[in-house]
Scaffold this motif. Structure first.
Motif, PDB file in Angstrom:
ATOM      1  N   ILE A 176      -3.779  54.366  35.865  1.00  0.00           N
ATOM      2  CA  ILE A 176      -4.573  53.150  35.860  1.00  0.00           C
ATOM      3  C   ILE A 176      -3.755  52.063  35.169  1.00  0.00           C
ATOM      4  O   ILE A 176      -3.089  52.319  34.163  1.00  0.00           O
ATOM      5  CB  ILE A 176      -5.924  53.369  35.141  1.00  0.00           C
ATOM      6  CG1 ILE A 176      -6.731  52.068  35.105  1.00  0.00           C
ATOM      7  CG2 ILE A 176      -5.723  53.929  33.748  1.00  0.00           C
ATOM      8  CD1 ILE A 176      -8.144  52.254  34.558  1.00  0.00           C
ATOM      9  N   ALA A 177      -3.768  50.864  35.729  1.00  0.00           N
ATOM     10  CA  ALA A 177      -2.948  49.805  35.154  1.00  0.00           C
ATOM     11  C   ALA A 177      -3.558  48.443  35.437  1.00  0.00           C
ATOM     12  O   ALA A 177      -4.318  48.265  36.400  1.00  0.00           O
ATOM     13  CB  ALA A 177      -1.536  49.864  35.728  1.00  0.00           C
ATOM     14  N   LEU A 178      -3.224  47.483  34.590  1.00  0.00           N
ATOM     15  CA  LEU A 178      -3.588  46.086  34.799  1.00  0.00           C
ATOM     16  C   LEU A 178      -2.341  45.330  35.224  1.00  0.00           C
ATOM     17  O   LEU A 178      -1.275  45.507  34.641  1.00  0.00           O
ATOM     18  CB  LEU A 178      -4.149  45.466  33.513  1.00  0.00           C
ATOM     19  CG  LEU A 178      -5.625  45.695  33.173  1.00  0.00           C
ATOM     20  CD1 LEU A 178      -5.964  44.972  31.882  1.00  0.00           C
ATOM     21  CD2 LEU A 178      -6.540  45.245  34.286  1.00  0.00           C
ATOM     22  N   THR A 179      -2.486  44.488  36.230  1.00  0.00           N
ATOM     23  CA  THR A 179      -1.351  43.710  36.697  1.00  0.00           C
ATOM     24  C   THR A 179      -1.807  42.295  37.042  1.00  0.00           C
ATOM     25  O   THR A 179      -2.947  42.088  37.461  1.00  0.00           O
ATOM     26  CB  THR A 179      -0.701  44.357  37.935  1.00  0.00           C
ATOM     27  OG1 THR A 179       0.385  43.561  38.380  1.00  0.00           O
ATOM     28  CG2 THR A 179      -1.706  44.515  39.057  1.00  0.00           C
ATOM     29  N   ASP A 180      -0.920  41.326  36.838  1.00  0.00           N
ATOM     30  CA  ASP A 180      -1.272  39.940  37.123  1.00  0.00           C
ATOM     31  C   ASP A 180      -1.281  39.637  38.618  1.00  0.00           C
ATOM     32  O   ASP A 180      -1.965  38.725  39.072  1.00  0.00           O
ATOM     33  CB  ASP A 180      -0.288  38.992  36.428  1.00  0.00           C
ATOM     34  CG  ASP A 180      -0.454  39.011  34.913  1.00  0.00           C
ATOM     35  OD1 ASP A 180      -1.571  39.280  34.457  1.00  0.00           O
ATOM     36  OD2 ASP A 180       0.542  38.776  34.197  1.00  0.00           O
ATOM     37  N   ARG A 181      -0.507  40.416  39.372  1.00  0.00           N
ATOM     38  CA  ARG A 181      -0.428  40.209  40.807  1.00  0.00           C
ATOM     39  C   ARG A 181      -0.460  41.531  41.555  1.00  0.00           C
ATOM     40  O   ARG A 181      -0.111  42.569  40.994  1.00  0.00           O
ATOM     41  CB  ARG A 181       0.861  39.458  41.179  1.00  0.00           C
ATOM     42  CG  ARG A 181       0.948  38.047  40.635  1.00  0.00           C
ATOM     43  CD  ARG A 181       2.243  37.378  41.077  1.00  0.00           C
ATOM     44  NE  ARG A 181       2.358  36.009  40.579  1.00  0.00           N
ATOM     45  CZ  ARG A 181       3.393  35.218  40.810  1.00  0.00           C
ATOM     46  NH1 ARG A 181       4.401  35.663  41.575  1.00  0.00           N
ATOM     47  NH2 ARG A 181       3.418  33.991  40.334  1.00  0.00           N
ATOM     48  N   ILE A 182      -0.868  41.461  42.801  1.00  0.00           N
ATOM     49  CA  ILE A 182      -0.827  42.640  43.662  1.00  0.00           C
ATOM     50  C   ILE A 182      -0.039  42.271  44.919  1.00  0.00           C
ATOM     51  O   ILE A 182       0.103  41.088  45.245  1.00  0.00           O
ATOM     52  CB  ILE A 182      -2.240  43.119  44.058  1.00  0.00           C
ATOM     53  CG1 ILE A 182      -3.018  42.007  44.772  1.00  0.00           C
ATOM     54  CG2 ILE A 182      -3.004  43.626  42.851  1.00  0.00           C
ATOM     55  CD1 ILE A 182      -4.344  42.465  45.356  1.00  0.00           C
ATOM     56  N   PRO A 183       0.498  43.263  45.615  1.00  0.00           N
ATOM     57  CA  PRO A 183       1.225  42.977  46.859  1.00  0.00           C
ATOM     58  C   PRO A 183       0.322  42.264  47.873  1.00  0.00           C
ATOM     59  O   PRO A 183      -0.907  42.305  47.786  1.00  0.00           O
ATOM     60  CB  PRO A 183       1.639  44.363  47.354  1.00  0.00           C
ATOM     61  CG  PRO A 183       1.666  45.201  46.119  1.00  0.00           C
ATOM     62  CD  PRO A 183       0.549  44.692  45.264  1.00  0.00           C
ATOM     63  N   LEU A 236     -15.100  43.402  54.278  1.00  0.00           N
ATOM     64  CA  LEU A 236     -15.502  42.008  54.268  1.00  0.00           C
ATOM     65  C   LEU A 236     -14.394  41.169  53.653  1.00  0.00           C
ATOM     66  O   LEU A 236     -13.888  41.489  52.578  1.00  0.00           O
ATOM     67  CB  LEU A 236     -16.792  41.831  53.455  1.00  0.00           C
ATOM     68  CG  LEU A 236     -17.260  40.404  53.206  1.00  0.00           C
ATOM     69  CD1 LEU A 236     -17.794  39.794  54.503  1.00  0.00           C
ATOM     70  CD2 LEU A 236     -18.335  40.366  52.125  1.00  0.00           C
ATOM     71  N   GLY A 237     -14.010  40.113  54.342  1.00  0.00           N
ATOM     72  CA  GLY A 237     -13.021  39.191  53.807  1.00  0.00           C
ATOM     73  C   GLY A 237     -13.535  37.778  53.927  1.00  0.00           C
ATOM     74  O   GLY A 237     -13.553  37.207  55.016  1.00  0.00           O
ATOM     75  N   VAL A 238     -14.007  37.205  52.834  1.00  0.00           N
ATOM     76  CA  VAL A 238     -14.539  35.843  52.820  1.00  0.00           C
ATOM     77  C   VAL A 238     -13.817  35.078  51.717  1.00  0.00           C
ATOM     78  O   VAL A 238     -14.108  35.251  50.532  1.00  0.00           O
ATOM     79  CB  VAL A 238     -16.063  35.824  52.567  1.00  0.00           C
ATOM     80  CG1 VAL A 238     -16.573  34.391  52.543  1.00  0.00           C
ATOM     81  CG2 VAL A 238     -16.799  36.632  53.617  1.00  0.00           C
ATOM     82  N   GLY A 239     -12.867  34.243  52.119  1.00  0.00           N
ATOM     83  CA  GLY A 239     -12.102  33.502  51.118  1.00  0.00           C
ATOM     84  C   GLY A 239     -11.321  34.451  50.232  1.00  0.00           C
ATOM     85  O   GLY A 239     -10.572  35.307  50.695  1.00  0.00           O
ATOM     86  N   GLN A 240     -11.503  34.309  48.933  1.00  0.00           N
ATOM     87  CA  GLN A 240     -10.786  35.150  47.994  1.00  0.00           C
ATOM     88  C   GLN A 240     -11.445  36.520  47.807  1.00  0.00           C
ATOM     89  O   GLN A 240     -10.856  37.415  47.206  1.00  0.00           O
ATOM     90  CB  GLN A 240     -10.686  34.448  46.635  1.00  0.00           C
ATOM     91  CG  GLN A 240     -12.033  34.124  46.001  1.00  0.00           C
ATOM     92  CD  GLN A 240     -11.885  33.273  44.758  1.00  0.00           C
ATOM     93  OE1 GLN A 240     -10.780  33.013  44.287  1.00  0.00           O
ATOM     94  NE2 GLN A 240     -13.006  32.822  44.195  1.00  0.00           N
ATOM     95  N   ILE A 241     -12.639  36.684  48.347  1.00  0.00           N
ATOM     96  CA  ILE A 241     -13.358  37.951  48.212  1.00  0.00           C
ATOM     97  C   ILE A 241     -12.901  38.921  49.303  1.00  0.00           C
ATOM     98  O   ILE A 241     -12.954  38.605  50.487  1.00  0.00           O
ATOM     99  CB  ILE A 241     -14.880  37.741  48.296  1.00  0.00           C
ATOM    100  CG1 ILE A 241     -15.352  36.835  47.163  1.00  0.00           C
ATOM    101  CG2 ILE A 241     -15.614  39.073  48.260  1.00  0.00           C
ATOM    102  CD1 ILE A 241     -16.822  36.471  47.227  1.00  0.00           C
ATOM    103  N   SER A 287      -8.750  35.522  43.453  1.00  0.00           N
ATOM    104  CA  SER A 287      -7.365  35.577  43.922  1.00  0.00           C
ATOM    105  C   SER A 287      -6.364  35.706  42.788  1.00  0.00           C
ATOM    106  O   SER A 287      -5.222  36.109  42.997  1.00  0.00           O
ATOM    107  CB  SER A 287      -7.049  34.313  44.729  1.00  0.00           C
ATOM    108  OG  SER A 287      -7.279  33.149  43.950  1.00  0.00           O
ATOM    109  N   SER A 288      -6.785  35.368  41.574  1.00  0.00           N
ATOM    110  CA  SER A 288      -5.879  35.450  40.432  1.00  0.00           C
ATOM    111  C   SER A 288      -6.182  36.689  39.595  1.00  0.00           C
ATOM    112  O   SER A 288      -7.300  37.208  39.607  1.00  0.00           O
ATOM    113  CB  SER A 288      -6.001  34.198  39.567  1.00  0.00           C
ATOM    114  OG  SER A 288      -7.327  34.027  39.104  1.00  0.00           O
TER     115      SER A 288
END
Length: 234
Positions: free
Chosen positions: A157-164, A173-178, A198-199
């Motif tokens: 398990i890890a925290l990261t500022d960005r994902i691929p 479901l893909g609505v905007g940043q969701i 998104s961030s």
């Protein structure tokens, strides 16, 4: 987001009134059937219903927020829309004066309205932030495309500022940043996403079987809190 839903409903109302002949089903009727439809009354009725729904959603959200119950608005909006759909179906029949209204003409506009509202309801349910529950042996994320992960099956398990980069949606479901559901992610492949912003930070959980789950919230502190709670369990 709840306010946006209310504004969208209000916009639907004005659109239906401005372009009543575009109401689905009306143009496919015969001339005789069209003459037996009170299109002016129907469009006015639909406009007023959409306006009332939108107004109630917006005002209800404001009032619930004022009494420190903003989360209830996530359930209030779908309730208002569901009631509005029922009213459209039941009361809207009075504008169809065809004897064969539910045999040949089927008054398609009402069913179309119900389908559209049902689709909107599914989107509303989807954008409601997933809630998490820490159980004795697992962590569960409720809501649309929720999941449950056993602590004993978590490998890392890890925290990261960005994902691929998210490449495509398999089921979800893909609505905007969701983004909720199963997506194909660059350098990862198939992954289960419960992404609300998104961030970062993003919580990345990999199971011993190699399955990846990525979670984050608009409230960064909440993402960090869940990370610490899970970390303490494994």
């Amino acid at each position: 987001m709840t306010t946006l839903i209310g504004i969208t409903l209000i916009s639907f109302g004005f659109f239906v009134k401005a372009f009543p002949k575009l109401i689905s089903g009306y143009n496919t009727m015969s001339k005789r059937q069209q003459e037996n439809i009170d299109i002016e009354g129907l469009s006015t009725f639909m406009r007023n219903t959409f306006l009332a729904m939108g107004f109630l959603v917006v005002v209800g959200h404001i009032l619930l927020k004022a009494v420190n119950q903003p989360s209830l608005s996530d359930y209030f909006a779908p309730l208002v829309i569901a009631i509005g759909a029922i009213i459209m179906v039941v009361k809207g029949r009075q504008f169809d004066h065809n004897q064969e209204k539910f045999v040949n003409s089927k008054f398609k506009v009402l069913f179309t309205a119900l389908i559209l509202i049902g689709a909107l309801l599914s989107v509303i349910f989807g954008i409601i932030p997933s809630k998490h529950e820490m159980k004795y042996e697992s962590v569960a994320f409720s809501g649309a495309y929720g999941t449950e992960l056993k602590f004993s099956e978590i490998d890392s398990i890890a925290l990261t500022d960005r994902i691929p980069r998210v490449l495509s949606r398999n089921n979800g479901l893909g609505v905007g940043q969701i983004k909720k559901g199963t997506f194909r992610v660059e350098d990862i492949g198939k992954a289960h996403l419960l992404v609300h912003a998104s961030s970062g930070p993003f919580l990345v959980i990999i199971t011993k079987s190699g399955e990846t789950t990525i979670i984050n919230y608009k409230d960064k502190a909440k993402t960090d809190q869940i990370y610490k709670e899970i970390q303490a369990k494994i």
